[in-house]
Write an enzyme that holds these catalytic residues in place. Sequence first.
Site, short mmCIF file in Angstrom:
data_model
loop_
_atom_site.label_atom_id
_atom_site.label_comp_id
_atom_site.label_asym_id
_atom_site.label_seq_id
_atom_site.Cartn_x
_atom_site.Cartn_y
_atom_site.Cartn_z
N LEU A 87 9.67 -2.95 8.21
CA LEU A 87 9.42 -2.96 6.77
C LEU A 87 8.45 -1.82 6.50
CD1 LEU A 87 8.80 -6.69 5.91
CD2 LEU A 87 10.50 -5.25 4.88
N ASP A 88 8.73 -0.97 5.54
CA ASP A 88 7.78 0.12 5.31
C ASP A 88 6.55 -0.38 4.55
OD1 ASP A 88 8.73 -0.11 2.81
OD2 ASP A 88 9.70 1.84 2.70
N ALA A 89 5.56 0.50 4.42
CA ALA A 89 4.24 0.05 3.99
C ALA A 89 4.27 -0.64 2.63
CB ALA A 89 3.27 1.22 3.95
N SER A 90 5.06 -0.12 1.68
CA SER A 90 4.95 -0.66 0.33
C SER A 90 5.84 -1.88 0.11
CB SER A 90 5.28 0.42 -0.68
OG SER A 90 6.53 0.97 -0.39
N SER A 91 6.64 -2.27 1.10
CA SER A 91 7.47 -3.46 0.91
C SER A 91 6.84 -4.63 1.66
CB SER A 91 8.89 -3.21 1.39
OG SER A 91 8.87 -2.61 2.64
#
Lengths: 325, 422
Positions: free
Chosen positions: A101-105
């Site tokens: 999961l990338d940082a903003s999700s």
Amino acid sequence: MATPAIRMFRKIEGLFCVYKPAGVHWKLVRGSIETSLLKGLNATPSQPLPTEVRFLALPVSEAEAPKGLTLSAAFMPVLSKHPLVTGPEFQSIKVGVGHRLDASSSGVLVLAVGNGSKTLNNLYNTRVTRDYTLEGEFGTATDDFSHTGRIVERSTYGHITKDKLERVLAMLQGANQKALLLYSNVDMRSQEAYEMAVRGLLGPDGKSLPILTGLRCINFVPPNFTLEVQCINETQNYLRKVVHEIGLELRSTALCRGVRRTRDGLFTLQDALTRDHWAASDVIQAIGKKRSSKKKSKTQTKDSPLQPSEESTTVNQMKPVKEQQ
Amino acid sequence: MASSCTQLCLQGRNLLRSKAVARTWQYNTQVRHCITRGSSKILNDCSINNGNHTTSQTRQRWKQQMFCYSDLATKHLATEALENKNVEETSTANVVAYKSPLLPIRDAVSVPNMPLDLDAAAEVSALELISEEEAVSITFPSDFPPASISLKDYVDKSETLSKLVQLGVDLWKLEQRPNVGSMLLKLDFNTDVAPRLLFLKDIGVDESRFGHIITQNPFVLTDNLENLHSRVNFLKSQKFSSEIVASMVSRAPYILNFTVKRLDNRMGFYQQILKLSASNTRHILARLPRLLCGSLEPVKENLKVCEMELGFKENEIQHIVITVPKVLTANKKKLTQIFDFVHNTMKVPHDLIAKFPQVLNCRLMRIRERHQFLEYLGKAQYNPDLPNYISLERLVIMPNHVFCTELALAKSADFSLFQKTL
């Protein structure tokens, strides 16, 4: 002989999932899980020190002859095995991470400890789908499709109705269904393809372009809307781009306010551990629950006849895949 | 596998015949013993693997053992060699003879060089009887390893190290620091360590903290006792009470290694830059003694961040620092992020933040989650003039379950469900 720490580690080994908050890199989540697990493991009582027989020289008084060397045998603890000298028993544990999961999700992030990493590989080889909820907003477009990016365009959204949105979603889903057949490497006119399609096993093997297997609008209050997505091989940025393209298709623009994963394979939001429950004891509990549920399902499948039930296959295409592994 | 074993035996026997060195036989038998043990283990696995595979495995294992063993033998023999020249000759012969099954070619080269005339030795034979006095006077080398990568090998033999372990010093942490391990080994417990421990006890440090202090700052043990005394006296002369000095030393052990001049400079720096009274400076330093040991540059930067980026006034900064001295050493990026959220999203004015500076000492994630939960419940009200006021301090310092029951008036299960929707 297994020490208490090793015995505890065996309980930790396995798969579990945590809830990754938005704004934190997944590596940070993994790191803090690792440190909390290490803390739990090294807090277990250490083994008692082994003893060895040592010959201690008694203090010889001057009056005695120098050659009278007096020794006495004694049991002494071997200090080189002391935990203060050897350091903690577990200095690092390998924690594997499932689909990133990338940082903003935010959302469910699957983690694996010890031999769980093997299971993790097997899990992802079975082509599991993942559920996402996407928060979208009509009217603006940004350069990175999210609400934090630089705004590049503004547009009106008054003409968009729920009906129009659903039409676009259906079209997108149809296109993705075609892509699913295209990537599945089976001749579409064969009996094999028919049988696989009936059981819902058609799909790409390993890597492919991201494919959305399901798309649904669950909330529509202009300019905000919420989508529920099932997909394979996706990245979070791809999903943001999908929202952007839906906006363009509706003759407007849209950006994605949030990507939240609600399911990854078998792991749902209910199993996910929130930040306060990242200690070793909670992880042991979560893994134990997963194991017992797996055992239950195994005994159930043994009782039931081997053919998959017709209903479940038609309702949800990917369900049998989940059950198989 | 069995064939390889027999081969080895044959080779060994050949060697024996050619050189007639008695020791070789011993070594060979031992090695053979090892091999048979290793192979029997593999025999158990044999049911799974096929034959070819196992033979290669045994061969590998056998080779490893041989190499290990030959290393051991050389070391052992090398120590022996110091005492007796005669033995040296035989021992080298042994080593070569021993290695030969592995490297037959090299063996063939080295054999002609070996003087095998053992009877020509001038000194007494090892088998001859010696008197009791001679037996006592024989010095054997101590088993202190000359070099090691770890303090583990020395702990049982060195009095200092074993006493330090009993005090609770984390030796595994200390040995990772450069030069500290050898420094500790050179110390003598009675002359070096004991007086400094007594000194620490004199200034009022609790015995349970000794391990922590030495783990943090092992250089206390090498510093001059007079210097230590003068530094503690300086702190006391600055009107720190003796209990506070003890707690400062145990929480920031590096204070003892700073010269009086440097300590004075640093205390002056804090008083000057914060424009505080002497008693307030003492209060801050007593609460966070590591301010005296750390670098001063980040402190200056943080103060500038508070003043220019966050826009606090001078008296507000003073109040913040007096209540939460940790702000001075906090990460400045974290400070700005928290301030940004509290001021711009929660709409809390400067004076309230300055009044409850605990907010700046908290995780951003925690503030955000709690604020969003309260907002969701319609209880996010941070203005003291209106009803249902929630102070920033109460928002931040409570643990989660207390926060749920007292402030949000909700179940903790609901809060964790809410966290999963963010």
